[in-house]
Design a protein around this motif. Structure first.
Motif, PDB file in Angstrom:
ATOM      1  N   VAL A  18      57.760 -78.008  -2.237  1.00  0.00           N
ATOM      2  CA  VAL A  18      57.834 -79.400  -2.690  1.00  0.00           C
ATOM      3  C   VAL A  18      57.674 -80.316  -1.494  1.00  0.00           C
ATOM      4  O   VAL A  18      58.246 -80.075  -0.430  1.00  0.00           O
ATOM      5  CB  VAL A  18      59.173 -79.687  -3.413  1.00  0.00           C
ATOM      6  N   GLY A  19      56.871 -81.331  -1.670  1.00  0.00           N
ATOM      7  CA  GLY A  19      56.635 -82.315  -0.625  1.00  0.00           C
ATOM      8  C   GLY A  19      56.032 -83.559  -1.236  1.00  0.00           C
ATOM      9  O   GLY A  19      56.143 -83.796  -2.435  1.00  0.00           O
ATOM     10  N   CYS A  20      55.357 -84.328  -0.422  1.00  0.00           N
ATOM     11  CA  CYS A  20      54.760 -85.598  -0.811  1.00  0.00           C
ATOM     12  C   CYS A  20      53.889 -85.449  -2.067  1.00  0.00           C
ATOM     13  O   CYS A  20      53.086 -84.524  -2.166  1.00  0.00           O
ATOM     14  CB  CYS A  20      53.938 -86.126   0.355  1.00  0.00           C
ATOM     15  N   GLU A  21      54.103 -86.375  -2.998  1.00  0.00           N
ATOM     16  CA  GLU A  21      53.322 -86.477  -4.235  1.00  0.00           C
ATOM     17  C   GLU A  21      53.564 -85.343  -5.231  1.00  0.00           C
ATOM     18  O   GLU A  21      52.860 -85.250  -6.232  1.00  0.00           O
ATOM     19  CB  GLU A  21      51.826 -86.603  -3.945  1.00  0.00           C
ATOM     20  N   GLN A  39      68.563 -87.061  -5.315  1.00  0.00           N
ATOM     21  CA  GLN A  39      68.522 -87.282  -3.869  1.00  0.00           C
ATOM     22  C   GLN A  39      67.819 -86.124  -3.168  1.00  0.00           C
ATOM     23  O   GLN A  39      67.050 -86.327  -2.243  1.00  0.00           O
ATOM     24  CB  GLN A  39      69.940 -87.432  -3.310  1.00  0.00           C
ATOM     25  N   GLY A  40      68.100 -84.911  -3.610  1.00  0.00           N
ATOM     26  CA  GLY A  40      67.481 -83.735  -3.001  1.00  0.00           C
ATOM     27  C   GLY A  40      65.969 -83.729  -3.157  1.00  0.00           C
ATOM     28  O   GLY A  40      65.239 -83.395  -2.215  1.00  0.00           O
ATOM     29  N   ILE A  41      65.502 -84.099  -4.330  1.00  0.00           N
ATOM     30  CA  ILE A  41      64.056 -84.166  -4.561  1.00  0.00           C
ATOM     31  C   ILE A  41      63.427 -85.185  -3.613  1.00  0.00           C
ATOM     32  O   ILE A  41      62.413 -84.926  -2.972  1.00  0.00           O
ATOM     33  CB  ILE A  41      63.754 -84.512  -6.034  1.00  0.00           C
ATOM     34  N   LEU A  42      64.049 -86.358  -3.505  1.00  0.00           N
ATOM     35  CA  LEU A  42      63.521 -87.400  -2.626  1.00  0.00           C
ATOM     36  C   LEU A  42      63.587 -86.983  -1.165  1.00  0.00           C
ATOM     37  O   LEU A  42      62.661 -87.234  -0.391  1.00  0.00           O
ATOM     38  CB  LEU A  42      64.267 -88.708  -2.851  1.00  0.00           C
ATOM     39  N   LYS A  43      64.677 -86.318  -0.765  1.00  0.00           N
ATOM     40  CA  LYS A  43      64.809 -85.866   0.619  1.00  0.00           C
ATOM     41  C   LYS A  43      63.769 -84.798   0.968  1.00  0.00           C
ATOM     42  O   LYS A  43      63.380 -84.652   2.122  1.00  0.00           O
ATOM     43  CB  LYS A  43      66.213 -85.302   0.867  1.00  0.00           C
ATOM     44  N   ALA A  44      63.311 -84.064  -0.043  1.00  0.00           N
ATOM     45  CA  ALA A  44      62.252 -83.074   0.174  1.00  0.00           C
ATOM     46  C   ALA A  44      60.885 -83.741   0.282  1.00  0.00           C
ATOM     47  O   ALA A  44      59.901 -83.091   0.633  1.00  0.00           O
ATOM     48  CB  ALA A  44      62.248 -82.054  -0.964  1.00  0.00           C
ATOM     49  N   GLY A  45      60.833 -85.038  -0.029  1.00  0.00           N
ATOM     50  CA  GLY A  45      59.575 -85.769   0.007  1.00  0.00           C
ATOM     51  C   GLY A  45      58.914 -85.859  -1.346  1.00  0.00           C
ATOM     52  O   GLY A  45      57.847 -86.462  -1.486  1.00  0.00           O
ATOM     53  N   GLY A  46      59.518 -85.255  -2.355  1.00  0.00           N
ATOM     54  CA  GLY A  46      58.949 -85.262  -3.691  1.00  0.00           C
ATOM     55  C   GLY A  46      59.354 -86.472  -4.500  1.00  0.00           C
ATOM     56  O   GLY A  46      59.977 -87.411  -3.995  1.00  0.00           O
ATOM     57  N   ALA A  47      58.980 -86.443  -5.756  1.00  0.00           N
ATOM     58  CA  ALA A  47      59.329 -87.484  -6.720  1.00  0.00           C
ATOM     59  C   ALA A  47      59.936 -86.787  -7.933  1.00  0.00           C
ATOM     60  O   ALA A  47      59.743 -85.590  -8.131  1.00  0.00           O
ATOM     61  CB  ALA A  47      58.083 -88.264  -7.120  1.00  0.00           C
ATOM     62  N   PHE A  48      60.667 -87.541  -8.738  1.00  0.00           N
ATOM     63  CA  PHE A  48      61.297 -86.923  -9.903  1.00  0.00           C
ATOM     64  C   PHE A  48      60.817 -87.545 -11.204  1.00  0.00           C
ATOM     65  O   PHE A  48      60.421 -88.699 -11.257  1.00  0.00           O
ATOM     66  CB  PHE A  48      62.823 -86.978  -9.813  1.00  0.00           C
ATOM     67  N   ALA A  49      60.855 -86.713 -12.256  1.00  0.00           N
ATOM     68  CA  ALA A  49      60.636 -87.146 -13.639  1.00  0.00           C
ATOM     69  C   ALA A  49      61.748 -86.499 -14.445  1.00  0.00           C
ATOM     70  O   ALA A  49      62.051 -85.321 -14.260  1.00  0.00           O
ATOM     71  CB  ALA A  49      59.272 -86.705 -14.150  1.00  0.00           C
ATOM     72  N   VAL A  50      62.374 -87.276 -15.319  1.00  0.00           N
ATOM     73  CA  VAL A  50      63.569 -86.807 -16.014  1.00  0.00           C
ATOM     74  C   VAL A  50      63.344 -86.737 -17.525  1.00  0.00           C
ATOM     75  O   VAL A  50      62.720 -87.620 -18.110  1.00  0.00           O
ATOM     76  CB  VAL A  50      64.760 -87.749 -15.726  1.00  0.00           C
ATOM     77  N   ASP A 109      63.908 -82.651   7.870  1.00  0.00           N
ATOM     78  CA  ASP A 109      63.072 -83.504   8.722  1.00  0.00           C
ATOM     79  C   ASP A 109      61.798 -83.837   7.946  1.00  0.00           C
ATOM     80  O   ASP A 109      60.736 -83.288   8.203  1.00  0.00           O
ATOM     81  CB  ASP A 109      62.747 -82.780  10.029  1.00  0.00           C
ATOM     82  N   THR A 110      61.929 -84.721   6.986  1.00  0.00           N
ATOM     83  CA  THR A 110      60.830 -85.081   6.103  1.00  0.00           C
ATOM     84  C   THR A 110      60.350 -86.480   6.432  1.00  0.00           C
ATOM     85  O   THR A 110      61.159 -87.395   6.574  1.00  0.00           O
ATOM     86  CB  THR A 110      61.290 -85.040   4.625  1.00  0.00           C
ATOM     87  N   ARG A 111      59.063 -86.649   6.537  1.00  0.00           N
ATOM     88  CA  ARG A 111      58.464 -87.967   6.777  1.00  0.00           C
ATOM     89  C   ARG A 111      58.081 -88.557   5.430  1.00  0.00           C
ATOM     90  O   ARG A 111      57.194 -88.049   4.746  1.00  0.00           O
ATOM     91  CB  ARG A 111      57.220 -87.852   7.651  1.00  0.00           C
ATOM     92  N   ILE A 112      58.743 -89.629   5.052  1.00  0.00           N
ATOM     93  CA  ILE A 112      58.461 -90.293   3.784  1.00  0.00           C
ATOM     94  C   ILE A 112      57.879 -91.660   4.097  1.00  0.00           C
ATOM     95  O   ILE A 112      58.458 -92.428   4.865  1.00  0.00           O
ATOM     96  CB  ILE A 112      59.748 -90.404   2.941  1.00  0.00           C
ATOM     97  N   LYS A 113      56.743 -91.958   3.478  1.00  0.00           N
ATOM     98  CA  LYS A 113      56.046 -93.218   3.732  1.00  0.00           C
ATOM     99  C   LYS A 113      56.217 -94.163   2.551  1.00  0.00           C
ATOM    100  O   LYS A 113      56.515 -93.742   1.435  1.00  0.00           O
ATOM    101  CB  LYS A 113      54.573 -92.940   4.002  1.00  0.00           C
ATOM    102  N   GLU A 114      55.980 -95.433   2.797  1.00  0.00           N
ATOM    103  CA  GLU A 114      56.216 -96.460   1.790  1.00  0.00           C
ATOM    104  C   GLU A 114      55.371 -96.290   0.530  1.00  0.00           C
ATOM    105  O   GLU A 114      55.800 -96.661  -0.561  1.00  0.00           O
ATOM    106  CB  GLU A 114      56.003 -97.852   2.379  1.00  0.00           C
ATOM    107  N   HIS A 115      54.180 -95.719   0.651  1.00  0.00           N
ATOM    108  CA  HIS A 115      53.314 -95.563  -0.518  1.00  0.00           C
ATOM    109  C   HIS A 115      53.465 -94.195  -1.194  1.00  0.00           C
ATOM    110  O   HIS A 115      52.757 -93.906  -2.159  1.00  0.00           O
ATOM    111  CB  HIS A 115      51.852 -95.819  -0.148  1.00  0.00           C
ATOM    112  N   ASP A 116      54.367 -93.365  -0.690  1.00  0.00           N
ATOM    113  CA  ASP A 116      54.626 -92.072  -1.326  1.00  0.00           C
ATOM    114  C   ASP A 116      55.284 -92.297  -2.684  1.00  0.00           C
ATOM    115  O   ASP A 116      56.090 -93.215  -2.860  1.00  0.00           O
ATOM    116  CB  ASP A 116      55.535 -91.205  -0.459  1.00  0.00           C
ATOM    117  N   LEU A 117      54.942 -91.431  -3.607  1.00  0.00           N
ATOM    118  CA  LEU A 117      55.531 -91.498  -4.941  1.00  0.00           C
ATOM    119  C   LEU A 117      57.029 -91.227  -4.868  1.00  0.00           C
ATOM    120  O   LEU A 117      57.469 -90.335  -4.145  1.00  0.00           O
ATOM    121  CB  LEU A 117      54.851 -90.474  -5.850  1.00  0.00           C
TER     122      LEU A 117
END
Length: 188
Positions: A18-21, A39-50, A109-117
């Motif tokens: 799991v990572g960006c997008e 929080q864990g999904i976001l910290k991994a760099g991913g996005a969530f759908a519920v 150590d995940t790099r999350i950018k402003e335009h990441d989902l």
């Protein structure tokens, strides 16, 4: 404790790719660990759908297939109850209990950018099929900054969280108080 649980989940997800997008599906009851999962999904760099555990099978299947989720996080109990549904989906079911066993509770150590989902929320579908609305990290950041400025939340505040986890309001209810250091009270 929340951060450590979120980190265990994040590190487990990173190990699984799991990572960006990457959108990760979530099917959980209202509980404290729901916050750790998001929080864990976001910290991994991913996005969530519920999707709520009591949603009909066709709605859950539509949401997760439409979002293209490679993984769904749920509990052993829900996985057992919804076994037929999950067996039809072309994604891997991850059990929360197992993700939390990851020994690495350190911040990833995940790099999350402003335009990441950041997340994908589905409409109610009252006009037909539900529609996925995708929000970027910057959308959430701008919203939380606005809420903190207008509501003046402080660490002395107690905020009640009552919105369905499947709707945008729950994201605000979570991030605003935690960002301000306030107490979050989950209404069950």
């Amino acid at each position: 404790q929340l951060n450590e649980r979120a980190n265990r989940i994040a590190n487990s997800l990173i190990e699984k790719g799991v990572g960006c997008e990457k959108i990760v599906g979530v099917v959980l009851e209202r509980c404290c660990d729901f916050y750790a999962v998001r929080q864990g999904i976001l910290k991994a760099g991913g996005a969530f759908a519920v999707a709520a555990p009591d949603y009909p099978d066709d709605r859950v299947q539509f949401i997760f297939e439409d979002a293209g989720v490679p993984f769904i996080i749920t509990t052993k109990e829900i996985a057992k109850d919804r076994q037929e549904l999950f067996s039809r989906l072309s994604c891997t079911v991850l059990l929360l209990e197992e993700l939390l066993e990851n020994p690495n509770a350190g911040n990833p150590d995940t790099r999350i950018k402003e335009h990441d989902l950041c997340y994908c929320i589905y409409t109610s579908g009252s006009t037909g099929k539900p529609k996925g609305v995708m929000l970027e990290q910057r959308n959430l950041l701008n919203l939380i900054e606005y809420i903190l400025m207008t509501r003046k939340l402080t660490p002395d505040d107690i905020v009640a969280e009552f919105a369905s986890f499947c709707f945008d309001a729950s994201v605000i209810d979570l991030f605003a108080p935690l960002t301000a250091g306030a107490v979050l009270y989950i209404c069950l």
